[in-house]
Enzyme design. Structure first.
Site, short mmCIF file in Angstrom:
data_model
loop_
_atom_site.label_atom_id
_atom_site.label_comp_id
_atom_site.label_asym_id
_atom_site.label_seq_id
_atom_site.Cartn_x
_atom_site.Cartn_y
_atom_site.Cartn_z
N LYS A 52 0.81 -1.23 0.00
CA LYS A 52 0.00 0.00 0.00
C LYS A 52 0.85 1.28 0.00
O LYS A 52 0.42 2.30 -0.52
CB LYS A 52 -0.95 0.01 1.20
CG LYS A 52 -2.08 -1.03 1.08
CD LYS A 52 -3.08 -0.90 2.22
CE LYS A 52 -4.11 -2.02 2.16
NZ LYS A 52 -5.15 -1.87 3.20
N ASP A 62 -10.30 2.49 2.68
CA ASP A 62 -10.46 1.75 3.95
C ASP A 62 -11.25 2.55 4.98
O ASP A 62 -12.16 2.04 5.64
CB ASP A 62 -9.08 1.39 4.54
CG ASP A 62 -8.39 0.28 3.77
OD1 ASP A 62 -9.11 -0.58 3.21
OD2 ASP A 62 -7.15 0.26 3.73
#
Ligand code: ATR
Length: 284
Positions: free
Chosen positions: A66, A102
């Site tokens: 990420k 997220d």
């Protein structure tokens, strides 16, 4: 030819994203295929470039890439910048667009599926690593009244609070006072409506070592990880008398829905996908 998407990670075999996005595509009538892409640990960029060159339109990014995805993106959303990490890439004509869904996934799971308002809520966020950082800005954007970051290593909580640059954010250790008056004297909120576990303590099957007396005062105790059984944090919260607990399966589905929206401009309905995943997890 169908548009191609994938989840890239290492490992990636366990990822539920292909199943989730296949259900979203079927439900919304979108013509796409969604694969798993295993990238070598030292080969994220090469793997992504090859996927893009072969007609790929977008990627979900999972561990451990990420941060590399963040660096790879040429344009990013503000929430991705605040998270310092990207979990969604979209390949546009004018470059690579990066987002992090997220945090908004967590917010939507709490507010829409679980029906718990965040506006004016006092939130206790446990953890100060990547998972906590990823949800900080969306929680603030949801209008919380106070956001207290508690971490085993206090200095990391303080770093995260400083990074947020928002007067609603406070930092402390797990040894915060259980007593409301003592908390107020320490400059912390009198009560916590919501406790979110963003630590990886669950990997050791442990709950973060906060005072158990905090649990029953919360409307909801939410663990960002999920499994076939309630997590150690959920078990500790329920044993101490918290009215409602939830694991992160709903967050997983909601963050996927946000990625789908970003790629296709259509918001899928998440509830049937959540229910099916829950049944699969339970072995049905
Ligand atoms: P992630 O991306 O999952 O957030 P990370 O950046 O390594 O991973 O952060 C892990 C978080 O879980 C940290 O907040 C860590 O606390 P420390 O900063 O004190 O290390 C927390 N954590 C990990 N194991 C824990 C445990 N057994 N008890 C409490 N907190 C734990």
């Amino acid at each position: 030819m169908s548009d191609r998407y994938a989840v890239v990670g290492n490992p990636v075999a366990h990822s539920r994203s292909p199943s989730i996005h296949a259900q979203f595509a079927a439900q919304t009538g979108q013509d796409l295929v969604y694969e798993r892409l295993l990238a070598p640990l030292d080969g994220f960029v090469a793997t992504v470039e090859a996927f893009r060159a072969s007609g790929g339109r977008g990627l979900n990014v999972t561990v451990p890439f990420k941060l590399e995805a963040f660096a790879f993106a040429q344009r990013r959303t503000a929430r991705a910048t605040m998270a310092g990490a990207v979990n969604t890439l979209r390949f546009d004509a004018d470059g690579v667009f990066g987002d992090n869904t997220d945090g908004i996934g967590l917010v939507r799971d709490i507010t829409v599926r679980l029906g718990q308002g965040l506006g004016d809520a006092s939130v206790l966020l446990l953890g100060a690593g990547g998972a906590a950082r990823g949800v900080l800005q969306p929680l603030l954007d949801a209008g919380v009244r106070a956001l207290t970051v508690a971490n085993r290593t206090v200095s990391r909580a303080e770093d995260l609070a400083r990074l947020a640059g928002d007067a609603r954010v406070r930092a402390c250790g797990f040894d915060l006072p259980a007593d409301a008056q003592a908390r107020v004297r320490a400059g912390l909120p009198e009560r916590f409506d919501l406790i979110v576990n963003a630590t990886s303590a669950g990997l050791d099957d442990a709950a973060p070592a906060i005072p158990a007396a905090l649990y029953p005062t919360a409307r909801l105790c939410y663990d960002m990880v999920y499994g076939a059984r309630p997590t150690a944090f959920m078990t500790a919260a329920a044993a101490a008398g918290c009215a409602a607990t939830a694991d992160g399966l709903g967050m997983l589905v909601e963050q996927a829905a946000e990625s789908f929206l970003l790629w296709r401009g259509v918001r899928p309905v998440t509830e049937p996908v959540y229910r099916r995943l829950r049944a699969e997890l339970a072995g049905h």
